[in-house]
Every structure is written in structure tokens, then in C-alpha cells.
Design a protein around this motif. Structure first.
Motif: not given
Length: 161
Positions: A129-158
Motif C-alpha cells: 500500500v502507499e501511505a504517508p512516510s514515517d520519515g521526513a525524507e519522503f512524503k509517502s512511500e510503499f509499505y509491504y506485508t505478507v499474510s499469516e498464511t503466506i508467511a507460514a507457507r514461506w517459512r515452511g519452504v525456506r
């Protein structure tokens, strides 16, 4: 016989369920066909790529993919899978990965092409999602996330390490 225009309704969805909702909507629309093994992926008749849920098998294939862009994204998934549902800023990813901002942008662009061509879908295993930046350098930036399901699957294959 004329068709009535399609109406859309905005429905808030918890971020950890977004990919599952996409998959359900794609299933309801009849667009969840995954590419056949050994065949090349192609967009749907309307020119759009389908939304396809990332299975453990898909994620395993992704983890083993030797392309440089994919390997950087696997590092991103490692970071995101440690805090499923938590948002990680683009700036944080740049710092954690030790890459230049422009390089990461190029990697993510290349990854989109890989997802289309080799995985036959429009959606990444993570959401953003694009949202206001936490820092002063950028007005907004992208924030990334994974769901619980994808995270569990990912940890299972790594490999654990």
C-alpha cells in the motif's frame, strides 16, 4: 440483449486476508486457472493476468528460482515473513537489504515480469500500500506485508538458519 453495468462496492478487508479475497474473487469470476506445467503462461482473454493464490509449491519454486531479481524478492519475503501482517516500508527494505533505492525498484519491476511470464498470475506473494512516510525524507512511500498464511507457507519452504 443488453447487459447491466457492473456495480462495485468497497469492502474493508483485513490486510492478512487480502490475497485470499483476491483468490476468491478470481475463482468466482472463473479466472483462477494456473499455467499448465511446462506450458508458457498467457494472460486471460481480457488481457489481464489472473489472481492465483500462492501455494507452498509455488513458493518453493520461487525460493529455488536462480534469477537475481527473484532472489532479492526472496530476501524481502524472509524479512516480511518474520512479522506477518506487519507493514515494512520501502526505506526499511532498502536498509535491511543493503541495496540502492533505484536498484530495488528495478528488481521489483523485473519481478512483476517474472510473475507474469513464469508464474502466470498478476499478484505477488506480498501486498503493498502507499501511505504517508514515517520519515521526513519522503512524503509517502510503499509499505509491504505478507499474510499469516503466506508467511507460514514461506517459512515452511525456506531452509532454517
Amino acid at each position: 440483449m443488453s447487459q447491466e453495468p457492473q456495480q462495485f462496492i468497497s469492502v474493508p478487508v483485513p490486510s492478512q486476508h487480502v490475497t485470499q479475497v483476491y483468490a476468491l474473487l478470481a475463482e468466482l469470476a472463473g479466472t483462477t486457472t494456473a499455467p499448465s506445467a511446462g506450458g508458457s503462461a498467457a494472460p486471460l482473454e481480457d488481457g489481464e493476468w489472473p489472481y492465483v493464490e500462492w501455494s507452498a509449491q509455488d513458493l518453493r519454486k520461487l525460493a529455488e528460482d536462480p534469477r537475481e531479481s527473484v532472489q532479492v524478492v526472496t530476501d524481502v519475503l524472509d524479512i516480511l515473513a518474520k512479522q506477518p501482517g506487519g507493514r515494512v516500508s520501502y526505506t526499511s527494505l532498502v536498509e535491511l537489504l543493503g541495496v540502492d533505492r533505484k536498484r530495488l525498484r528495478g528488481v521489483l519491476s523485473a519481478f512483476t515480469r517474472v510473475v507474469h511470464k513464469h508464474y502466470g498470475r498478476r499478484n505477488w506473494p506480498m501486498t503493498w500500500v502507499e501511505a504517508p512516510s514515517d520519515g521526513a525524507e519522503f512524503k509517502s512511500e510503499f509499505y509491504y506485508t505478507v499474510s499469516e498464511t503466506i508467511a507460514a507457507r514461506w517459512r515452511g519452504v525456506r531452509p532454517q538458519g
